[in-house]
Motif scaffolding. Structure first.
Motif, PDB file in Angstrom:
ATOM      1  N   ALA A 130       0.797  -1.091   0.132  1.00 14.46           N
ATOM      2  CA  ALA A 130      -0.003   0.032  -0.033  1.00 14.46           C
ATOM      3  C   ALA A 130       0.906   1.407  -0.173  1.00 14.46           C
ATOM      4  O   ALA A 130       0.615   2.222  -0.827  1.00 14.46           O
ATOM      5  CB  ALA A 130      -0.890   0.021   1.129  1.00 14.46           C
ATOM      6  N   GLU A 131       1.760   1.229   0.709  1.00 17.74           N
ATOM      7  CA  GLU A 131       2.806   2.269   0.944  1.00 17.74           C
ATOM      8  C   GLU A 131       3.477   2.651  -0.432  1.00 17.74           C
ATOM      9  O   GLU A 131       3.463   3.650  -1.105  1.00 17.74           O
ATOM     10  CB  GLU A 131       3.941   2.263   2.080  1.00 17.74           C
ATOM     11  N   ARG A 132       3.951   1.657  -1.030  1.00 17.03           N
ATOM     12  CA  ARG A 132       4.626   1.621  -2.268  1.00 17.03           C
ATOM     13  C   ARG A 132       3.495   2.222  -3.616  1.00 17.03           C
ATOM     14  O   ARG A 132       4.082   3.146  -4.241  1.00 17.03           O
ATOM     15  CB  ARG A 132       5.066   0.262  -3.117  1.00 17.03           C
ATOM     16  N   ALA A 133       2.445   1.811  -3.446  1.00 13.54           N
ATOM     17  CA  ALA A 133       1.326   2.295  -4.285  1.00 13.54           C
ATOM     18  C   ALA A 133       1.270   3.837  -4.091  1.00 13.54           C
ATOM     19  O   ALA A 133       1.043   4.753  -4.973  1.00 13.54           O
ATOM     20  CB  ALA A 133       0.012   1.401  -4.092  1.00 13.54           C
ATOM     21  N   ARG A 134       0.975   4.167  -2.756  1.00 19.77           N
ATOM     22  CA  ARG A 134       0.619   5.571  -2.424  1.00 19.77           C
ATOM     23  C   ARG A 134       1.714   6.450  -3.092  1.00 19.77           C
ATOM     24  O   ARG A 134       1.395   7.609  -3.794  1.00 19.77           O
ATOM     25  CB  ARG A 134       0.604   5.717  -1.110  1.00 19.77           C
ATOM     26  N   ARG A 135       2.945   6.078  -2.869  1.00 16.77           N
ATOM     27  CA  ARG A 135       4.131   6.593  -3.299  1.00 16.77           C
ATOM     28  C   ARG A 135       4.160   7.071  -4.647  1.00 16.77           C
ATOM     29  O   ARG A 135       4.381   8.017  -5.406  1.00 16.77           O
ATOM     30  CB  ARG A 135       5.568   6.036  -3.120  1.00 16.77           C
ATOM     31  N   ASP A 136       3.940   5.969  -5.674  1.00 16.85           N
ATOM     32  CA  ASP A 136       4.140   6.001  -7.022  1.00 16.85           C
ATOM     33  C   ASP A 136       2.778   6.722  -7.477  1.00 16.85           C
ATOM     34  O   ASP A 136       2.979   7.361  -8.453  1.00 16.85           O
ATOM     35  CB  ASP A 136       3.882   4.446  -7.572  1.00 16.85           C
ATOM     36  N   LEU A 137       1.769   6.742  -7.096  1.00 13.72           N
ATOM     37  CA  LEU A 137       0.533   7.485  -7.374  1.00 13.72           C
ATOM     38  C   LEU A 137       0.820   8.693  -7.047  1.00 13.72           C
ATOM     39  O   LEU A 137       0.627   9.867  -8.138  1.00 13.72           O
ATOM     40  CB  LEU A 137      -0.861   7.081  -6.872  1.00 13.72           C
ATOM     41  N   ASP A 138       1.434   9.476  -6.063  1.00 14.14           N
ATOM     42  CA  ASP A 138       1.857  10.708  -5.729  1.00 14.14           C
ATOM     43  C   ASP A 138       2.587  11.153  -6.757  1.00 14.14           C
ATOM     44  O   ASP A 138       2.668  12.374  -7.493  1.00 14.14           O
ATOM     45  CB  ASP A 138       2.276  10.817  -4.506  1.00 14.14           C
ATOM     46  N   ALA A 139       3.648  10.394  -7.301  1.00 10.99           N
ATOM     47  CA  ALA A 139       4.823  10.542  -8.210  1.00 10.99           C
ATOM     48  C   ALA A 139       4.021  10.994  -9.581  1.00 10.99           C
ATOM     49  O   ALA A 139       4.433  12.062 -10.360  1.00 10.99           O
ATOM     50  CB  ALA A 139       5.916   9.849  -8.395  1.00 10.99           C
ATOM     51  N   TYR A 140       3.029   9.978  -9.931  1.00  7.94           N
ATOM     52  CA  TYR A 140       2.361  10.110 -11.265  1.00  7.94           C
ATOM     53  C   TYR A 140       1.632  11.283 -11.378  1.00  7.94           C
ATOM     54  O   TYR A 140       1.708  11.998 -12.202  1.00  7.94           O
ATOM     55  CB  TYR A 140       1.762   8.953 -11.343  1.00  7.94           C
ATOM     56  N   LEU A 141       0.877  11.590 -10.344  1.00 11.37           N
ATOM     57  CA  LEU A 141       0.017  12.594 -10.408  1.00 11.37           C
ATOM     58  C   LEU A 141       0.685  14.045 -10.304  1.00 11.37           C
ATOM     59  O   LEU A 141       0.210  14.828 -10.861  1.00 11.37           O
ATOM     60  CB  LEU A 141      -1.035  12.898  -9.357  1.00 11.37           C
ATOM     61  N   ALA A 142       1.734  14.063  -9.904  1.00 14.44           N
ATOM     62  CA  ALA A 142       2.576  15.282 -10.005  1.00 14.44           C
ATOM     63  C   ALA A 142       2.883  15.661 -11.070  1.00 14.44           C
ATOM     64  O   ALA A 142       3.151  16.893 -11.169  1.00 14.44           O
ATOM     65  CB  ALA A 142       3.905  14.995  -8.911  1.00 14.44           C
ATOM     66  N   GLY A 143       3.314  14.782 -12.040  1.00 15.29           N
ATOM     67  CA  GLY A 143       3.565  15.069 -13.341  1.00 15.29           C
ATOM     68  C   GLY A 143       2.432  15.379 -14.125  1.00 15.29           C
ATOM     69  O   GLY A 143       2.546  15.556 -15.310  1.00 15.29           O
ATOM     70  N   ARG A 144       1.258  15.254 -13.621  1.00 12.68           N
ATOM     71  CA  ARG A 144      -0.110  15.467 -14.699  1.00 12.68           C
ATOM     72  C   ARG A 144      -1.007  16.468 -14.335  1.00 12.68           C
ATOM     73  O   ARG A 144      -2.261  16.363 -13.981  1.00 12.68           O
ATOM     74  CB  ARG A 144      -0.838  14.289 -14.714  1.00 12.68           C
ATOM     75  N   PRO A 145      -0.461  17.760 -13.874  1.00 16.11           N
ATOM     76  CA  PRO A 145      -1.520  18.981 -13.260  1.00 16.11           C
ATOM     77  C   PRO A 145      -2.461  19.219 -14.217  1.00 16.11           C
ATOM     78  O   PRO A 145      -3.547  19.559 -13.820  1.00 16.11           O
ATOM     79  CB  PRO A 145      -0.344  19.965 -12.916  1.00 16.11           C
ATOM     80  N   GLU A 146      -2.188  19.112 -15.435  1.00 10.23           N
ATOM     81  CA  GLU A 146      -3.130  19.592 -16.332  1.00 10.23           C
ATOM     82  C   GLU A 146      -4.513  18.802 -16.434  1.00 10.23           C
ATOM     83  O   GLU A 146      -5.822  19.159 -16.696  1.00 10.23           O
ATOM     84  CB  GLU A 146      -2.493  19.327 -17.821  1.00 10.23           C
ATOM     85  N   LEU A 147      -4.447  17.392 -15.522  1.00 10.62           N
ATOM     86  CA  LEU A 147      -5.659  16.848 -15.484  1.00 10.62           C
ATOM     87  C   LEU A 147      -6.785  17.057 -14.390  1.00 10.62           C
ATOM     88  O   LEU A 147      -7.789  16.746 -14.429  1.00 10.62           O
ATOM     89  CB  LEU A 147      -5.264  15.163 -15.449  1.00 10.62           C
ATOM     90  N   PHE A 148      -6.017  17.932 -13.521  1.00 15.01           N
ATOM     91  CA  PHE A 148      -6.684  18.569 -12.093  1.00 15.01           C
ATOM     92  C   PHE A 148      -6.762  19.785 -12.228  1.00 15.01           C
ATOM     93  O   PHE A 148      -6.264  20.402 -11.175  1.00 15.01           O
ATOM     94  CB  PHE A 148      -5.860  17.677 -11.056  1.00 15.01           C
ATOM     95  N   PRO A 149      -7.408  20.603 -13.098  1.00 11.95           N
ATOM     96  CA  PRO A 149      -7.657  21.998 -13.046  1.00 11.95           C
ATOM     97  C   PRO A 149      -8.458  22.103 -11.926  1.00 11.95           C
ATOM     98  O   PRO A 149      -9.187  21.331 -11.290  1.00 11.95           O
ATOM     99  CB  PRO A 149      -8.156  22.382 -14.521  1.00 11.95           C
ATOM    100  N   ALA A 150      -8.560  23.552 -11.501  1.00  8.46           N
ATOM    101  CA  ALA A 150      -9.435  24.030 -10.329  1.00  8.46           C
ATOM    102  C   ALA A 150     -10.634  23.772 -10.955  1.00  8.46           C
ATOM    103  O   ALA A 150     -11.285  23.916 -12.109  1.00  8.46           O
ATOM    104  CB  ALA A 150      -9.003  25.530 -10.076  1.00  8.46           C
ATOM    105  N   PRO A 151     -11.754  23.311 -10.016  1.00 10.10           N
ATOM    106  CA  PRO A 151     -12.928  22.876 -10.383  1.00 10.10           C
ATOM    107  C   PRO A 151     -13.842  24.030 -10.987  1.00 10.10           C
ATOM    108  O   PRO A 151     -13.485  25.277 -10.576  1.00 10.10           O
ATOM    109  CB  PRO A 151     -13.793  22.441  -9.164  1.00 10.10           C
TER     110      PRO A 151
END
Ligand SMILES: Cc1cc2nc3c(=O)[nH]c(=O)nc-3n(C[C@H](O)[C@H](O)[C@H](O)COP(=O)(O)OP(=O)(O)OC[C@H]3O[C@@H](n4cnc5c(N)ncnc54)[C@H](O)[C@@H]3O)c2cc1C
Length: 443
Positions: free
Chosen positions: A420-441
């Motif tokens: 679970a810890e590895r998964a959380r870390r990897d997801l954080d790293a991936y999402l940090a590189g995709r800010p365009e997918l998460f614009p302000a609502p």
């Protein structure tokens, strides 16, 4: 943003998908067939109706189901917070008052200025960008269109739902409130204890009871995680005692001892006015359910608010029929939810969120989403879309499809925590590189 996306089906996947697209400023036409047409498992006209159990499974962070919830929160899931607000007590699981949950999802979707709700059956794949989230009980005409578009690579299996009883009709002088291993602390479940003779008599009645679909069902390709209680019973006299009726961790206050077997009842509604029989998905005829389930101590006078039912479910052979984003190759239609063959309420929500992210990525001409394989959702997507996956069958998130750790701890609990810890870390790293997918609502 120009144009709109059509989402078919306002179930768990479709509702999440519509809300996610709309919060990114995308106009959505959400097509829902109810009330015009209703599947045999849907009972209301509300969105995100839970058709069977009211449990969204474990919240424990080290479990695969708990990890999936974390991942959804991290990606800004819309439905999970609504579920939490509609929660009913269920030990370490998230279970909801299904009406309160559906009511709030419906309200949010209908109130959103960028979502147009169309109450009609879709009978073909929509023009333009679309997400088909019509569920495992997709209407025949649409499923035929989908099957044709994917080249006939479609399948089906049988699934079943458990009965629900009126709380006031449960005999509390027999049924006792207790969660497993929590004697003396009240408890979220009502337990109906059976002694050996009662268990034997119950098993005999269950095995002899009339089923709705008998011969056909015996040969059917059953989905193991949701097997009818009578089918489990047929695998051995003690199978239920070691399964849904296991008495471990329970002490009957009348005897001070562990019962021979116990049927657990879980609250259906926040006010605990109704309870479902945990693990009692069934294919028995309704009169037989009444006769046989009333043999359970504490349920002699049970009033059934809903009987258990069994249905054929349909899904496509995703590893061969869809691309890595669940899109039908050569079309602008993407599938989401259980029609893709992934299984489970929260998995359906996750799939709706992912379909929205991928559709949005295409609209803004960004790369589509490739979640890390180490995650609960990433591993499920990889498994469901990898052409090497053979004998494709509905699957929940689970650690069996996650790549192993390099140096796994020996103890199971520690291993899960590390995964679970590895998964959380990897997801954080991936999402940090995709800010365009998460614009302000928006809106
Ligand atoms: C009987 C049964 C019991 C289940 N029990 C459980 C369980 O206990 N726990 C669990 O985790 N999962 C369970 N599942 C599996 C799965 O989690 C649910 O089916 C889940 O609701 C799937 O979500 P979905 O969004 O894909 O589909 P749904 O929630 O079914 O939503 C699909 C929506 O599409 C609409 N629709 C269908 N065809 C059309 C059309 N042509 N045009 C317009 N609208 C259409 C439907 O009316 C529905 O609103 C069960 C499934 C079934 C069928």
């Amino acid at each position: 943003m120009e144009g709109f996306v059509t989402v078919v089906g306002a179930g768990l996947a479709g509702s999440e998908c519509a809300l996610q697209l709309a919060r990114r400023g995308v106009c959505v036409r959400l097509v829902e067939q109810r009330p015009e047409r209703r599947s045999p498992a849907h009972h209301t006209d509300g969105f995100a109706e839970l058709v069977c159990s009211n449990s969204l499974k474990s919240t424990r962070p080290e479990t695969a189901a708990g990890l999936l919830k974390h991942e959804l929160d991290r990606m800004g899931c819309e439905l999970l917070p609504i579920a939490r607000a509609a929660a009913v007590p269920a030990g370490g699981a998230l279970a909801v008052d299904r009406e309160a949950f559906s009511r709030e999802v419906t309200r949010r979707v209908e109130a959103h200025p960028l979502i147009e709700v169309v109450r009609a059956e879709a009978t073909s794949i929509p023009e333009g960008p679309s997400v088909i989230a019509a569920g495992p009980l997709c209407s025949d005409a649409l499923f035929a269109a989908v099957a044709k578009a994917v080249g006939g690579e479609s399948m089906s299996f049988f699934d079943a739902a458990a009965p629900i009883v009126d709380a006031e009709s449960v005999d509390r002088s027999v049924a006792f409130a207790q969660s497993r291993y929590e004697e003396g602390r009240g408890g979220d479940y009502l337990n109906c204890p059976l002694d050996r003779a009662e268990y034997d008599a119950f098993m005999e009645a269950l095995l002899g009871a009339e089923r709705v679909i008998a011969r056909d069902f015996e040969q059917a390709d059953l989905f193991c995680a949701c097997q009818p209680v009578e089918e489990v019973a047929r695998t051995g006299h003690d199978s239920l005692r070691f399964g849904a009726l296991k008495p471990v961790g329970l002490t009957d206050p009348r005897t001070g001892r562990r019962p021979w077997a116990a049927v657990q009842l879980r609250a259906e509604t926040a006010d605990a006015a109704a309870y479902n029989l945990v693990g009692f998905q069934t294919n028995l005829t309704w009169p037989e359910q009444r006769r046989v389930f009333r043999m359970i101590p504490g349920l002699a006078e049970a009033e059934f608010l809903r009987y258990g039912v069994m249905h054929r479910n349909s899904f496509v052979d995703a590893p061969r029929a869809l691309d890595a984003t669940f899109k039908i190759p050569g079309t602008s239609a993407r599938l989401a939810g259980q029609i893709t063959g992934t299984e489970g309420y929260v998995e359906a929500v996750a799939s709706g969120l992912l379909a929205a992210l991928n559709t949005y990525a295409e609209l803004i001409e960004a790369p589509t989403v490739a979640l890390p394989r180490t995650g609960a959702l990433g591993s499920l997507v990889a498994w469901a879309t990898d052409p090497a996956t053979t004998d494709y069958q509905p699957m929940h998130v689970n650690y069996g499809i996650v790549p192993p750790l390099e140096n796994p701890p020996r103890r199971k609990a520690e291993k899960r925590a590390a995964l679970a810890e590895r998964a959380r870390r990897d997801l954080d790293a991936y999402l940090a590189g995709r800010p365009e997918l998460f614009p302000a609502p928006r809106a």
